[in-house]
Design a protein around this motif. Structure first.
Motif, PDB file in Angstrom:
ATOM      1  N   VAL A 287       0.862  -1.183   0.000  1.00 35.89           N
ATOM      2  CA  VAL A 287       0.000   0.000   0.000  1.00 35.89           C
ATOM      3  C   VAL A 287       0.895   1.229   0.000  1.00 35.89           C
ATOM      4  O   VAL A 287       1.798   1.347   0.825  1.00 35.89           O
ATOM      5  N   GLY A 288       0.641   2.130  -0.928  1.00 38.58           N
ATOM      6  CA  GLY A 288       1.415   3.364  -0.986  1.00 38.58           C
ATOM      7  C   GLY A 288       0.597   4.560  -0.559  1.00 38.58           C
ATOM      8  O   GLY A 288      -0.597   4.458  -0.268  1.00 38.58           O
ATOM      9  N   VAL A 289       1.261   5.694  -0.503  1.00 39.17           N
ATOM     10  CA  VAL A 289       0.573   6.954  -0.230  1.00 39.17           C
ATOM     11  C   VAL A 289       0.848   7.895  -1.395  1.00 39.17           C
ATOM     12  O   VAL A 289       1.935   7.884  -1.978  1.00 39.17           O
ATOM     13  N   GLU A 290      -0.153   8.675  -1.735  1.00 40.40           N
ATOM     14  CA  GLU A 290       0.037   9.687  -2.749  1.00 40.40           C
ATOM     15  C   GLU A 290      -0.811  10.899  -2.377  1.00 40.40           C
ATOM     16  O   GLU A 290      -1.769  10.783  -1.599  1.00 40.40           O
ATOM     17  N   PRO A 291      -0.442  12.076  -2.887  1.00 38.43           N
ATOM     18  CA  PRO A 291      -1.182  13.287  -2.503  1.00 38.43           C
ATOM     19  C   PRO A 291      -2.683  13.128  -2.716  1.00 38.43           C
ATOM     20  O   PRO A 291      -3.124  12.629  -3.752  1.00 38.43           O
ATOM     21  N   ALA A 292      -3.459  13.564  -1.740  1.00 38.78           N
ATOM     22  CA  ALA A 292      -4.914  13.335  -1.727  1.00 38.78           C
ATOM     23  C   ALA A 292      -5.634  14.341  -2.618  1.00 38.78           C
ATOM     24  O   ALA A 292      -6.498  15.102  -2.167  1.00 38.78           O
ATOM     25  N   LEU A 293      -5.317  14.309  -3.906  1.00 37.88           N
ATOM     26  CA  LEU A 293      -5.932  15.265  -4.829  1.00 37.88           C
ATOM     27  C   LEU A 293      -7.432  15.024  -4.988  1.00 37.88           C
ATOM     28  O   LEU A 293      -8.223  15.962  -4.976  1.00 37.88           O
TER      29      LEU A 293
ATOM     30  N   VAL B 203      -5.273   5.767   3.893  1.00 38.82           N
ATOM     31  CA  VAL B 203      -4.248   4.731   3.747  1.00 38.82           C
ATOM     32  C   VAL B 203      -4.464   3.630   4.784  1.00 38.82           C
ATOM     33  O   VAL B 203      -4.343   2.439   4.485  1.00 38.82           O
ATOM     34  N   ALA B 204      -4.794   4.018   5.999  1.00 36.88           N
ATOM     35  CA  ALA B 204      -5.046   3.018   7.038  1.00 36.88           C
ATOM     36  C   ALA B 204      -6.247   2.144   6.685  1.00 36.88           C
ATOM     37  O   ALA B 204      -6.216   0.921   6.855  1.00 36.88           O
ATOM     38  N   ARG B 205      -7.300   2.782   6.172  1.00 31.68           N
ATOM     39  CA  ARG B 205      -8.482   2.001   5.782  1.00 31.68           C
ATOM     40  C   ARG B 205      -8.170   1.070   4.617  1.00 31.68           C
ATOM     41  O   ARG B 205      -8.631  -0.077   4.582  1.00 31.68           O
ATOM     42  N   ARG B 206      -7.384   1.569   3.677  1.00 32.50           N
ATOM     43  CA  ARG B 206      -7.013   0.735   2.533  1.00 32.50           C
ATOM     44  C   ARG B 206      -6.168  -0.452   2.974  1.00 32.50           C
ATOM     45  O   ARG B 206      -6.332  -1.570   2.466  1.00 32.50           O
ATOM     46  N   THR B 207      -5.296  -0.232   3.942  1.00 31.06           N
ATOM     47  CA  THR B 207      -4.469  -1.323   4.450  1.00 31.06           C
ATOM     48  C   THR B 207      -5.337  -2.408   5.082  1.00 31.06           C
ATOM     49  O   THR B 207      -5.115  -3.604   4.864  1.00 31.06           O
ATOM     50  N   ARG B 208      -6.328  -2.001   5.849  1.00 31.46           N
ATOM     51  CA  ARG B 208      -7.235  -2.989   6.443  1.00 31.46           C
ATOM     52  C   ARG B 208      -7.976  -3.761   5.361  1.00 31.46           C
ATOM     53  O   ARG B 208      -8.137  -4.977   5.438  1.00 31.46           O
ATOM     54  N   GLU B 209      -8.430  -3.068   4.306  1.00 27.98           N
ATOM     55  CA  GLU B 209      -9.136  -3.737   3.219  1.00 27.98           C
ATOM     56  C   GLU B 209      -8.231  -4.746   2.513  1.00 27.98           C
ATOM     57  O   GLU B 209      -8.655  -5.872   2.206  1.00 27.98           O
TER      58      GLU B 209
ATOM     59  N   LEU C   1      -5.683  -6.324   3.678  1.00 19.67           N
ATOM     60  CA  LEU C   1      -5.406  -7.469   4.544  1.00 19.67           C
ATOM     61  C   LEU C   1      -6.658  -8.281   4.864  1.00 19.67           C
ATOM     62  O   LEU C   1      -6.567  -9.368   5.434  1.00 19.67           O
ATOM     63  N   GLY C   2      -7.835  -7.729   4.538  1.00 15.49           N
ATOM     64  CA  GLY C   2      -9.073  -8.445   4.803  1.00 15.49           C
ATOM     65  C   GLY C   2      -9.401  -8.535   6.269  1.00 15.49           C
ATOM     66  O   GLY C   2     -10.041  -9.505   6.719  1.00 15.49           O
ATOM     67  N   LEU C   3      -8.992  -7.532   7.041  1.00 19.51           N
ATOM     68  CA  LEU C   3      -9.219  -7.557   8.482  1.00 19.51           C
ATOM     69  C   LEU C   3     -10.436  -6.729   8.853  1.00 19.51           C
ATOM     70  O   LEU C   3     -10.689  -5.677   8.272  1.00 19.51           O
ATOM     71  N   MET C   4     -11.166  -7.209   9.842  1.00 14.77           N
ATOM     72  CA  MET C   4     -12.259  -6.443  10.417  1.00 14.77           C
ATOM     73  C   MET C   4     -11.701  -5.557  11.528  1.00 14.77           C
ATOM     74  O   MET C   4     -10.701  -5.910  12.166  1.00 14.77           O
ATOM     75  N   PRO C   5     -12.342  -4.410  11.777  1.00 13.18           N
ATOM     76  CA  PRO C   5     -11.896  -3.581  12.898  1.00 13.18           C
ATOM     77  C   PRO C   5     -11.941  -4.373  14.203  1.00 13.18           C
ATOM     78  O   PRO C   5     -12.874  -5.130  14.453  1.00 13.18           O
ATOM     79  N   ALA C   6     -10.918  -4.213  14.997  1.00 15.74           N
ATOM     80  CA  ALA C   6     -10.875  -4.935  16.269  1.00 15.74           C
ATOM     81  C   ALA C   6     -11.863  -4.343  17.257  1.00 15.74           C
ATOM     82  O   ALA C   6     -12.260  -3.185  17.159  1.00 15.74           O
ATOM     83  N   ALA C   7     -12.270  -5.168  18.210  1.00 17.89           N
ATOM     84  CA  ALA C   7     -13.203  -4.708  19.232  1.00 17.89           C
ATOM     85  C   ALA C   7     -12.524  -3.694  20.147  1.00 17.89           C
ATOM     86  O   ALA C   7     -11.308  -3.737  20.356  1.00 17.89           O
ATOM     87  N   PRO C   8     -13.302  -2.750  20.689  1.00 20.32           N
ATOM     88  CA  PRO C   8     -12.719  -1.791  21.635  1.00 20.32           C
ATOM     89  C   PRO C   8     -12.042  -2.516  22.791  1.00 20.32           C
ATOM     90  O   PRO C   8     -12.520  -3.547  23.275  1.00 20.32           O
ATOM     91  N   GLY C   9     -10.916  -1.987  23.213  1.00 20.25           N
ATOM     92  CA  GLY C   9     -10.199  -2.580  24.330  1.00 20.25           C
ATOM     93  C   GLY C   9      -9.197  -3.641  23.925  1.00 20.25           C
ATOM     94  O   GLY C   9      -8.516  -4.220  24.771  1.00 20.25           O
ATOM     95  N   THR C  10      -9.093  -3.926  22.621  1.00 19.57           N
ATOM     96  CA  THR C  10      -8.121  -4.908  22.163  1.00 19.57           C
ATOM     97  C   THR C  10      -6.710  -4.434  22.500  1.00 19.57           C
ATOM     98  O   THR C  10      -6.369  -3.279  22.283  1.00 19.57           O
ATOM     99  N   SER C  11      -5.901  -5.312  23.051  1.00 22.48           N
ATOM    100  CA  SER C  11      -4.544  -4.926  23.420  1.00 22.48           C
ATOM    101  C   SER C  11      -3.714  -4.670  22.166  1.00 22.48           C
ATOM    102  O   SER C  11      -3.878  -5.328  21.153  1.00 22.48           O
ATOM    103  N   VAL C  12      -2.858  -3.674  22.251  1.00 25.58           N
ATOM    104  CA  VAL C  12      -2.049  -3.266  21.112  1.00 25.58           C
ATOM    105  C   VAL C  12      -0.591  -3.597  21.382  1.00 25.58           C
ATOM    106  O   VAL C  12       0.026  -3.005  22.274  1.00 25.58           O
ATOM    107  N   PRO C  13       0.000  -4.547  20.666  1.00 24.23           N
ATOM    108  CA  PRO C  13       1.432  -4.797  20.846  1.00 24.23           C
ATOM    109  C   PRO C  13       2.207  -3.561  20.403  1.00 24.23           C
ATOM    110  O   PRO C  13       1.864  -2.950  19.386  1.00 24.23           O
ATOM    111  N   PRO C  14       3.222  -3.162  21.140  1.00 24.82           N
ATOM    112  CA  PRO C  14       3.947  -1.944  20.762  1.00 24.82           C
ATOM    113  C   PRO C  14       4.637  -2.117  19.422  1.00 24.82           C
ATOM    114  O   PRO C  14       5.182  -3.196  19.126  1.00 24.82           O
TER     115      PRO C  14
END
Length: 262
Positions: A88-94, A210-216, A218-231
Motif C-alpha cells: 500500500v502506498g501513499v500519494e497526494p490526496a488530490l 491509507v489506514a483504511r485501505r491497508t485494512r481492506e 489485509l481483509g481484516l475487520m476492525p478490532a473490538a474496543p479494548g483490544t490490546s495493542v502490541p507496541p
C-alpha cells in the motif's frame, strides 16, 4: 512500513487507530532522509533495499510505503519484484481535495521528488480530465520542510511554512480553499499551516484513507474496543533516539528504537 524518516509516523498513528491488535514494524531510513530531495534512482534503490530487509528480517505480511516520494518513484517496480506481497502506498490526496473544494482552487504542498514524478503528473491529469467545472492545482515544492520536521526545528518549520504558504496565496489569490499535504511529514506542521492559511482553507492528508485501505487489503475487520495493542517495533538507519523522541511526542509511544543497516 517505512519512510525516509519520522514523517510516516503520521500514517502509523492512523494505522494504530484503524488496526488495533496488529503488529507493526516501522523503519525510518533516516540516514538517507529526506527522500524528496534525492534523485529518483537513489530513492528507488533505497526503497527496494529496505523492502527486502523488512521481508527477510521481520517476515511481514504487508508493506505500507509511508512516503509519497517512495510511492511515486518506486511502488510499481516494487510490486513487480514482490508480486506476493500486498503493498500500500501513499500519494497526494488530490481526489479528496476536489470533493472538498468549493472553488476548484487547490494547493499542493509536496516534495520536489513527488511533484516531478511521472506518477503525480498522471494523477493530476486524470483528475483534470474527469472534472467538468473549474479546477486548478497549484503545486508548491517545499524544499527543507521535511528536514526541519526531522530535526524538530520549530523556528525553521515556521519560517518555511510562512514562505510556502505565502507563495500559494500569491499564486491562488482569494479562491484557495483546500491544500493537500503531499508529504507524510507535513501533518506534523499542521498547527503552523493552519495558523498561516486560516480556517477557510481545509488541509487534506492521506493517513486515514491509507489506514483504511491497508485494512481492506489485509481483509481484516476492525478490532473490538479494548483490544490490546502490541507496541510497534521501531527501527532507524541513523539516530534511533530521534525516532524514539518523535514517536513519544506525536504518538505517545514509549518504545525503544533500534539501529539497523539494511
Amino acid at each position: 512500513m517505512f519512510d525516509s524518516g519520522v514523517g510516516g509516523l503520521s500514517v502509523l498513528r492512523a494505522l494504530l487507530a484503524e488496526l488495533p491488535g496488529t503488529r507493526f514494524v516501522y523503519l525510518a531510513d533516516s540516514a538517507f532522509a529526506p527522500y524528496g530531495e534525492r534523485d529518483a534512482a537513489e530513492v528507488s534503490q533505497r526503497t527496494h533495499r529496505v523492502a527486502s530487509y523488512l521481508r527477510k528480517a521481520h517476515a511481514i505480511d504487508a508493506l505500507v510505503l509511508a512516503c509519497n516520494t517512495a510511492t511515486a518513484i518506486a511502488i510499481d517496480s516494487l510490486r513487480k519484484d514482490h508480486p506476493d506481497l500486498p503493498i500500500v502506498g501513499v500519494e497526494p490526496a488530490l481526489k479528496p481535495a476536489v470533493g472538498l473544494s468549493q472553488s476548484g482552487c487547490i494547493g499542493v504542498l509536496a516534495t520536489r521528488g513527488t511533484l516531478e514524478s511521472p506518477r503525480f503528473s498522471v494523477l493530476r491529469k486524470r483528475l483534470m480530465s474527469q472534472v467538468t467545472g473549474p479546477l486548478r492545482f497549484l503545486c508548491q515544492s517545499c524544499d527543507g520542510l521535511a528536514a526541519a520536521i526531522e530535526r524538530n526545528d520549530d523556528s525553521a518549520i515556521q519560517t518555511l511554512c510562512e514562505r510556502y504558504t505565502l507563495a500559494l496565496r500569491d499564486a491562488a489569490g482569494p479562491d484557495l480553499d483546500a491544500v493537500v499535504l503531499g508529504c507524510t511529514h507535513y501533518p506534523f506542521a499542521m498547527s503552523a499551516l493552519t495558523r498561516l492559511l486560516g480556517s477557510s482553507v481545509t488541509l487534506v492528508d492521506t493517513a486515514v484513507p491509507v489506514a483504511r485501505r491497508t485494512r481492506e487489503v489485509l481483509g481484516l475487520m476492525p478490532a473490538a474496543p479494548g483490544t490490546s495493542v502490541p507496541p510497534p517495533v521501531l527501527l532507524a538507519t541513523r539516530d534511533p533516539q530521534a525516532l524514539e523522541q518523535a514517536a513519544s511526542r506525536w504518538l505517545g509511544l514509549l518504545t525503544t528504537a533500534r539501529l539497523v543497516h539494511p
